[in-house]
Design a protein around this motif. Structure first.
Motif, PDB file in Angstrom:
ATOM      1  N   GLY A  67     -24.497  19.828  13.635  1.00 56.64           N
ATOM      2  CA  GLY A  67     -25.289  20.656  12.739  1.00 56.64           C
ATOM      3  C   GLY A  67     -25.599  21.983  13.414  1.00 56.64           C
ATOM      4  O   GLY A  67     -25.812  22.033  14.629  1.00 56.64           O
ATOM      5  N   ALA A  68     -25.643  23.049  12.646  1.00 53.20           N
ATOM      6  CA  ALA A  68     -25.891  24.377  13.210  1.00 53.20           C
ATOM      7  C   ALA A  68     -26.844  25.165  12.326  1.00 53.20           C
ATOM      8  O   ALA A  68     -26.824  25.042  11.105  1.00 53.20           O
ATOM      9  N   THR A  82     -15.806  19.650  14.097  1.00 47.33           N
ATOM     10  CA  THR A  82     -16.236  19.026  12.847  1.00 47.33           C
ATOM     11  C   THR A  82     -17.744  19.232  12.710  1.00 47.33           C
ATOM     12  O   THR A  82     -18.490  19.146  13.690  1.00 47.33           O
ATOM     13  N   VAL A  83     -18.198  19.511  11.499  1.00 46.03           N
ATOM     14  CA  VAL A  83     -19.613  19.717  11.217  1.00 46.03           C
ATOM     15  C   VAL A  83     -20.034  18.759  10.113  1.00 46.03           C
ATOM     16  O   VAL A  83     -19.209  18.237   9.364  1.00 46.03           O
ATOM     17  N   LYS A 111     -21.027  24.833   8.619  1.00 44.16           N
ATOM     18  CA  LYS A 111     -19.754  25.557   8.680  1.00 44.16           C
ATOM     19  C   LYS A 111     -19.989  27.047   8.447  1.00 44.16           C
ATOM     20  O   LYS A 111     -19.450  27.889   9.186  1.00 44.16           O
ATOM     21  N   LEU A 112     -20.792  27.369   7.454  1.00 46.07           N
ATOM     22  CA  LEU A 112     -21.080  28.770   7.160  1.00 46.07           C
ATOM     23  C   LEU A 112     -21.795  29.444   8.328  1.00 46.07           C
ATOM     24  O   LEU A 112     -21.483  30.589   8.689  1.00 46.07           O
ATOM     25  N   THR A 120     -17.375  17.010   7.610  1.00 48.10           N
ATOM     26  CA  THR A 120     -17.373  15.563   7.376  1.00 48.10           C
ATOM     27  C   THR A 120     -18.762  15.167   6.861  1.00 48.10           C
ATOM     28  O   THR A 120     -19.153  15.600   5.798  1.00 48.10           O
ATOM     29  N   ALA A 121     -19.508  14.365   7.590  1.00 48.70           N
ATOM     30  CA  ALA A 121     -20.862  14.004   7.165  1.00 48.70           C
ATOM     31  C   ALA A 121     -21.620  13.458   8.362  1.00 48.70           C
ATOM     32  O   ALA A 121     -21.036  13.159   9.405  1.00 48.70           O
ATOM     33  N   ASP A 122     -22.926  13.325   8.195  1.00 47.75           N
ATOM     34  CA  ASP A 122     -23.775  12.906   9.308  1.00 47.75           C
ATOM     35  C   ASP A 122     -23.390  11.514   9.805  1.00 47.75           C
ATOM     36  O   ASP A 122     -23.264  10.575   9.009  1.00 47.75           O
ATOM     37  N   PRO A 123     -23.208  11.346  11.119  1.00 49.58           N
ATOM     38  CA  PRO A 123     -22.805  10.032  11.660  1.00 49.58           C
ATOM     39  C   PRO A 123     -23.784   8.916  11.346  1.00 49.58           C
ATOM     40  O   PRO A 123     -23.393   7.747  11.269  1.00 49.58           O
TER      41      PRO A 123
END
Length: 390
Positions: A118-119, A142-143, A149-150, A164-167
């Motif tokens: 996450g960013a 991968t985010v 991503k943006l 992708t999605a949160d682990p």
């Protein structure tokens, strides 16, 4: 049989800080790595090594904060791969701390795989420069959401980025919830409504503490009347307890509230959430747990990651709700309860899709490991074994 480990994987993230969401990410990630590569030796780089050792027996734990480059290099050079993430660690002033260790690994020839990271917020030029310099050379980026991503693209990263999605969506529940709530003296009989609050800070820069405490106090009182409800505050960090009491201080019916004080593992918190009838919250992983538990949920977005999650599961995307008057929010809570069967079914479909994307991150990582460090014969399965049933 001797040590068959053929691959050593390091994992770097915000681990050891007693944040249930971060530890849920690590728990799910370790489960996937162990299932896919039983030969892997895992090294977790932790902010609190003693806590991480007690939480994850059988995993090597290394402290990294305040450790010089020479000492940390001794651990990094043993790795076949360094996994960065997951979770929201690339934000102003914090990103550079993680990425210095990443750059050290890369200088030693260790490939880096960013794992559903996450960013944001990420506007400081020094942090942006670290992002461009290190992630450009990563094996894969991968985010966990489009917002991240943006953020990375706006920081100047031009390489491909996979969403992708949160682990934590892959966390498996247990059956301890009823017992844990009994130990916390949570009464049964009415409906249990879970609430999650958080502190203002760098990740919630626009959060007005006094304002949102009063707003959620009004919501909690409404739920006591509307549902004959009992409010259960579920802390995801220890400081959440203080803010839960701040909300309770604005309630007329404070006697119908319970603030959980126990220290729980992620699976235990998921089990507690499974016992609830409704979830209203700010913390991302509290909302993820509610989605996994299959209960009606209402996100209260204070940041892009929660807004993005609300959109992905089809929940109302109430951006800025923490600054709203109580009326619109109470109307949305009322609607959620009335429409809960349809809402739950819709959320379940969306959650299943997100779980598939979360699994994709692990599949990408394992595929990279298989290419970089093939499995030893002891862990390879005969092709026919996959079809045996007896």
């Amino acid at each position: 049989m001797g040590d068959l480990s053929s691959v050593t994987v390091g994992v770097l993230g915000s681990y050891g800080g007693r944040n249930v969401g971060d530890e849920a990410i690590l728990t799910a990630m370790l489960d996937r790595i162990r299932a896919g590569r039983p030969d892997a030796h895992i090294v977790v780089f932790s902010r609190n090594p003693d806590q991480s050792r007690s939480t994850y027996p059988g995993v090597e734990v290394v402290g990294w904060e305040g450790v010089c480059r020479e000492r940390i290099s001794e651990h990094l050079r043993r790795l076949n791969l360094l996994v960065l993430g997951g979770g929201g660690i690339l934000y102003n002033t914090e990103a550079r701390r993680y990425l210095r260790l990443v750059r050290t690994a890369q200088d030693l020839g260790v490939p880096v795989f960013t794992y559903a990271i996450g960013a944001g917020p990420l506007t400081d030029e020094s942090d942006c420069a670290w992002v461009r310099a290190t992630l450009a050379d990563a094996a894969e980026v991968t985010v966990r959401d489009e917002e991240s991503k943006l953020v990375l693209e706006e920081a100047g990263l031009t390489r491909p980025i996979s969403v992708t999605a949160d682990p934590a969506l892959l966390l498996e529940p247990g059956d301890s919830g009823e017992e844990l709530l009994r130990a916390e003296a949570v009464p049964r009989g009415g409906h249990l409504v879970g609430m999650s609050v958080r502190e203002p800070g760098r990740a919630a820069e626009h959060l007005d503490e006094e304002g949102y405490h009063q707003l959620l106090g009004n919501v909690a009182d409404f739920l006591v009347h509307r549902l004959d409800g009992h409010i259960v505050f579920v802390p995801m960090e220890r400081d959440d307890i203080r803010h839960a009491h701040g909300v309770v201080s604005h309630m007329t019916h404070a006697e119908r509230c319970q603030v959980l004080h126990g220290i729980y593992r992620p699976q235990q918190v998921l089990d507690i959430v499974k016992q609830l009838d409704l979830a209203i919250g700010m913390r991302l992983h509290f909302l993820i747990f509610a989605a996994l538990a299959g209960i009606p949920l209402l996100p209260l977005p204070y940041a892009g990651k929660v807004f993005d999650f609300a959109q992905q599961i089809g929940a109302p995307a109430l951006r800025g709700v923490v600054r709203e008057a109580a009326g619109p929010l109470l109307a949305e809570v009322d609607r959620l309860w009335d429409e809960r069967p349809a809402r739950v079914a819709h959320t379940a479909t969306r959650t299943a899709a997100m779980k598939s994307r979360a699994a994709e991150t692990a599949d990408r990582l394992l595929a990279y490991l298989d290419q970089a460090a093939p499995r030893p014969l002891a862990y390879q399965v005969e092709p026919a074994a996959a079809f045996r049933t007896g």
